[in-house]
Design an enzyme around this catalytic site. Structure first.
Site, short mmCIF file in Angstrom:
data_model
loop_
_atom_site.label_atom_id
_atom_site.label_comp_id
_atom_site.label_asym_id
_atom_site.label_seq_id
_atom_site.Cartn_x
_atom_site.Cartn_y
_atom_site.Cartn_z
N LYS A 15 0.83 -1.21 0.00
CA LYS A 15 0.00 0.00 0.00
C LYS A 15 0.87 1.26 0.00
O LYS A 15 0.58 2.21 -0.73
CB LYS A 15 -0.97 0.00 1.18
CG LYS A 15 -1.99 1.12 1.09
CD LYS A 15 -3.20 0.87 1.93
CE LYS A 15 -4.23 1.98 1.74
NZ LYS A 15 -5.42 1.78 2.56
N ARG A 41 -14.41 -4.04 12.18
CA ARG A 41 -15.71 -3.96 11.51
C ARG A 41 -16.78 -4.31 12.52
O ARG A 41 -16.72 -5.37 13.15
CB ARG A 41 -15.71 -4.93 10.33
CG ARG A 41 -16.88 -4.78 9.42
CD ARG A 41 -16.65 -5.55 8.12
NE ARG A 41 -15.68 -4.90 7.26
CZ ARG A 41 -14.95 -5.53 6.33
NH1 ARG A 41 -15.09 -6.83 6.17
NH2 ARG A 41 -14.09 -4.86 5.59
N LYS A 65 -21.18 5.33 -1.85
CA LYS A 65 -20.22 5.40 -2.95
C LYS A 65 -20.99 5.17 -4.27
O LYS A 65 -22.06 4.56 -4.26
CB LYS A 65 -19.16 4.32 -2.76
CG LYS A 65 -18.15 4.67 -1.68
CD LYS A 65 -16.87 3.88 -1.88
CE LYS A 65 -15.78 4.43 -0.98
NZ LYS A 65 -14.49 3.76 -1.19
N GLU A 107 -9.18 2.14 12.29
CA GLU A 107 -10.31 2.38 11.37
C GLU A 107 -11.49 1.51 11.81
O GLU A 107 -11.37 0.29 11.87
CB GLU A 107 -9.93 2.02 9.92
CG GLU A 107 -11.07 2.24 8.93
CD GLU A 107 -10.71 1.85 7.50
OE1 GLU A 107 -10.00 2.62 6.83
OE2 GLU A 107 -11.14 0.76 7.06
P1 GTP Z 1 -8.28 2.62 0.89
O1 GTP Z 1 -7.02 3.16 0.32
O2 GTP Z 1 -8.79 1.38 0.16
O3 GTP Z 1 -8.21 2.37 2.36
O4 GTP Z 1 -9.37 3.71 0.60
P2 GTP Z 1 -9.72 5.01 1.44
O5 GTP Z 1 -8.61 5.38 2.34
O6 GTP Z 1 -10.26 6.05 0.50
O7 GTP Z 1 -10.85 4.50 2.38
P3 GTP Z 1 -12.34 4.06 2.06
O8 GTP Z 1 -13.10 4.65 3.17
O9 GTP Z 1 -12.79 4.37 0.68
O10 GTP Z 1 -12.30 2.46 2.17
C1 GTP Z 1 -11.68 1.80 3.19
C2 GTP Z 1 -12.22 0.39 3.31
O11 GTP Z 1 -13.65 0.36 3.20
C3 GTP Z 1 -11.77 -0.61 2.28
O12 GTP Z 1 -10.53 -1.16 2.62
C4 GTP Z 1 -12.90 -1.65 2.34
O13 GTP Z 1 -12.77 -2.47 3.50
C5 GTP Z 1 -14.11 -0.78 2.53
N1 GTP Z 1 -14.67 -0.37 1.23
C6 GTP Z 1 -14.62 0.86 0.69
N2 GTP Z 1 -15.24 0.89 -0.50
C7 GTP Z 1 -15.72 -0.35 -0.73
C8 GTP Z 1 -16.45 -0.96 -1.81
O14 GTP Z 1 -16.79 -0.32 -2.80
N3 GTP Z 1 -16.76 -2.28 -1.69
C9 GTP Z 1 -16.42 -3.00 -0.60
N4 GTP Z 1 -16.78 -4.30 -0.57
N5 GTP Z 1 -15.72 -2.47 0.44
C10 GTP Z 1 -15.37 -1.17 0.37
MG MG Z 2 -8.28 0.43 3.39
#
Ligand code: GTP
Ligand code: MG
Length: 227
Positions: free
Chosen positions: A83, A107, A142, A169
């Site tokens: 990452k 979660r 989203k 988180e």
């Molecule tokens: P990341 O770089 O992936 O952590 O994205 P971010 O920092 O913008 O965070 P975001 O809040 O978008 O998402 C963090 C976490 O939420 C992901 O690692 C998933 O566990 C969950 N998540 C977010 N979007 C989706 C989605 O479209 N589908 C699913 N199944 N999980 C999601």
């Molecule tokens: Mg994430």
């Protein structure tokens, strides 16, 4: 330092490759990534305990559990490594702590929609819980239909020689939202680039049906319990 564990992790990250593919200080970096996992595990235990305590209190005072299930994980050194690389950040512990907010993830799966905000409010109002960011993907889903309440908190972890503020988180969602997110994740992974517009549309429609069902179940609950 447990060198077997470190060597295993290096092999895991580099898929058995050795030599000049990784920087010379890789061993040090990976071993510090393993060390930092303890810190984040402690933070997860603290926040999980808070959530369990709240759930137990509700069980006792209101004879109901707002929380259906709690799942947690610490990001593996391999995921942290990739990452940081993907986001163009330096690969180090300091960089991981500063740039990644999801090394520790919890979660919380709730029964009803209102329970999400109940748990969120009760957790974030505790005096040792600092709110870093709240993203409400329920009020603003989203584009693909994903719904959940995401909260980044930081909490103090007391070590033998210092206190560290550690980010966690917390994703809070209903059973129904979790059902959708699990299957969407699975299907997206299976389809990868074969994900057509029709599939995307279908998934989004399913998310909307589920969101509607969540609202109806909440209404039903209110009618039955609060009458
Ligand atoms: P990341 O770089 O992936 O952590 O994205 P971010 O920092 O913008 O965070 P975001 O809040 O978008 O998402 C963090 C976490 O939420 C992901 O690692 C998933 O566990 C969950 N998540 C977010 N979007 C989706 C989605 O479209 N589908 C699913 N199944 N999980 C999601
Ligand atoms: Mg994430």
């Amino acid at each position: 330092m447990n060198m077997d564990k470190v060597n295993n992790e290096v092999a895991n990250i580099f898929d058995g490759e050795t030599g000049d593919i990784f920087p010379s200080d890789t061993i040090e970096i990976i071993s510090s990534f393993i060390e930092v996992q303890n810190l984040y595990s402690s933070a997860i235990r603290e926040v999980s305990t808070k959530l369990e305590n709240l759930n137990d209190e509700f069980k006792y005072t209101k004879d109901r559990n707002p929380i259906h299930q709690i799942i947690s994980r610490v990001k593996s050194p391999k995921s942290i490594f990739y990452k940081l690389k993907r986001k163009g950040h330096e690969i180090s512990i300091e960089s991981a702590k500063a740039n990644l907010t999801d090394i520790a993830g919890i979660r919380v799966i709730c029964s009803y929609l209102d329970d999400i905000y109940l748990i969120s409010d009760l957790l974030t109002s505790q005096s040792d819980v600092n709110v870093i960011r709240i993203t409400d993907y329920i009020k603003s889903p989203k584009p693909n239909g994903y719904r959940s309440l995401h909260i980044i908190v930081s909490i103090p972890v007391f070590l033998s020689d210092r206190t560290e503020l550690v980010n966690v988180e917390v994703q809070i969602r209903t059973i129904a939202m979790d059902f959708w997110a699990s299957l969407e994740h699975d299907l997206t992974y299976k389809l990868s680039e074969r994900k057509t517009e029709a599939v995307v549309k279908e998934l989004k429609e399913c998310a909307e049906v589920i969101a509607d069902t969540d609202k109806r179940m909440q209404t039903l609950y209110n009618e039955i319990v609060k009458r």
